[in-house]
Write an enzyme that holds these catalytic residues in place. Structure first.
Site, PDB file in Angstrom:
ATOM      1  N   SER A  25      10.983  13.725  80.039  1.00  0.00           N
ATOM      2  CA  SER A  25      11.680  14.870  79.472  1.00  0.00           C
ATOM      3  C   SER A  25      12.477  14.448  78.239  1.00  0.00           C
ATOM      4  CB  SER A  25      12.571  15.515  80.541  1.00  0.00           C
ATOM      5  OG  SER A  25      12.924  16.825  80.182  1.00  0.00           O
ATOM      6  N   ASP A  31       7.228  19.357  82.623  1.00  0.00           N
ATOM      7  CA  ASP A  31       8.257  18.309  82.616  1.00  0.00           C
ATOM      8  C   ASP A  31       7.979  17.209  83.644  1.00  0.00           C
ATOM      9  OD1 ASP A  31      10.689  16.869  82.961  1.00  0.00           O
ATOM     10  OD2 ASP A  31      11.831  18.581  82.254  1.00  0.00           O
TER      11      ASP A  31
END
Length: 296
Positions: A39, A152
């Site tokens: 991320s 993510d």
């Protein structure tokens, strides 16, 4: 030069702390020989691996206009916020660079919704890999490529220690986790003033539909799961050193002063330096013994 590998965890706006950690490690003479990220950790890691210094990264992040960064465009895929502006911004910073163009080995994690599995991103476009690893479910659209729907990497691997170790098997791994243990109070919410990051018309529509409050609950729930997964992964795949900046009160999309959050990373890294010195000493002694060299 003292070489290490580093694993940078996810956490949205908290990720500015990674800048401070990198700055302290460099200042203290540590060479980051490989970097893995999830991320925001993947974003910072990609830019660092592309050759930018921590000071340059801080400047780049400080100049971002968050009020326009998450706008939904005409071609935006279904999501609360868009990634088109981020894609343009990444294009300006990373250009057409691929993983083969990085100064040091770099990799990121993502989760594939087709196979419900973790995937490693370490070939092809750096920009596209970042767009995949930052695609927080429910907030940003998934990244679609060759029939795969990637989101993510924090969904399955919030702090990619194992990936950093794959990149540099013989080096100590320093991990930076941006989440607090489950026993601590933490924040993972949308800002109270959505207009600070979302165009006014969209913010008003969200408020009318009470989506803002619903998203607060959703993100808080995501945070609980994320923190639990982080603890389980760190227990199963412990780094040689864990750095945990005090950023738990910063929300996912909070508008922050980049330098202030970076300073929190610096403080955590500085506090960890004595332990890192011990880790490096033990690692050096181990490899001297392993390869039959005399230890002084």
């Amino acid at each position: 030069m003292k070489k290490i590998a580093i694993a940078l965890g996810g956490g949205g706006a908290r990720g500015n702390a990674h800048i401070g950690v990198l700055r302290v490690l460099e200042r203290e003479g540590y060479e980051i020989a490989a970097i893995a990220g999830t991320s925001i950790g993947g974003l910072v890691g990609a830019i660092y691996a592309a050759g930018y210094s921590p000071d340059e990264i801080e400047k780049i992040f400080s100049e971002i206009d968050q009020s326009k960064l998450y706008e939904l465009g005409l071609r935006s895929k279904p999501a609360l916020l868009g990634l088109e502006k981020i894609s343009e911004w990444l294009g300006e910073i990373l250009g057409e660079k691929t993983f083969a163009d990085t100064k040091i080995p770099c990799a990121m994690t993502a989760a594939d919704l087709n196979c419900n599995c973790e995937v490693t991103l370490q070939t092809g476009s750096l920009k596209n890999a970042v767009l995949a690893t930052i695609a927080v479910p429910g907030i940003f659209p998934s990244y679609q490529e060759d029939g795969h729907y990637l989101v993510d990497g924090g969904v399955l691997n919030p702090v990619p220690v194992s990936l950093a170790r794959e990149l540099a098997p013989k080096l100590p791994v320093v991990a930076v986790a941006l989440t607090a243990p489950l026993s601590s109070v933490s924040s993972y919410y949308l800002p109270a003033s959505l207009s600070s990051i979302i165009p006014g018309s969209i913010a008003r529509r969200i408020t009318r539909l009470n989506v803002s409050q619903a998203m607060d609950i959703f993100l808080h729930s995501v945070d609980i799961g994320n923190r639990a997964i982080t603890e389980l992964r760190l227990e199963k795949e412990p780094p040689d050193l864990l750095i945990r900046p005090a950023v738990e009160q910063i929300g996912l999309l909070d508008r922050v002063v980049v330098a202030d959050v970076a300073r929190l990373g610096e403080e955590a890294a500085e506090a960890a330096l004595p332990e890192l010195a011990r880790v490096m000493h033990h690692s050096d002694s181990f490899f001297k013994i392993l390869f039959g060299r005399k230890t002084l």
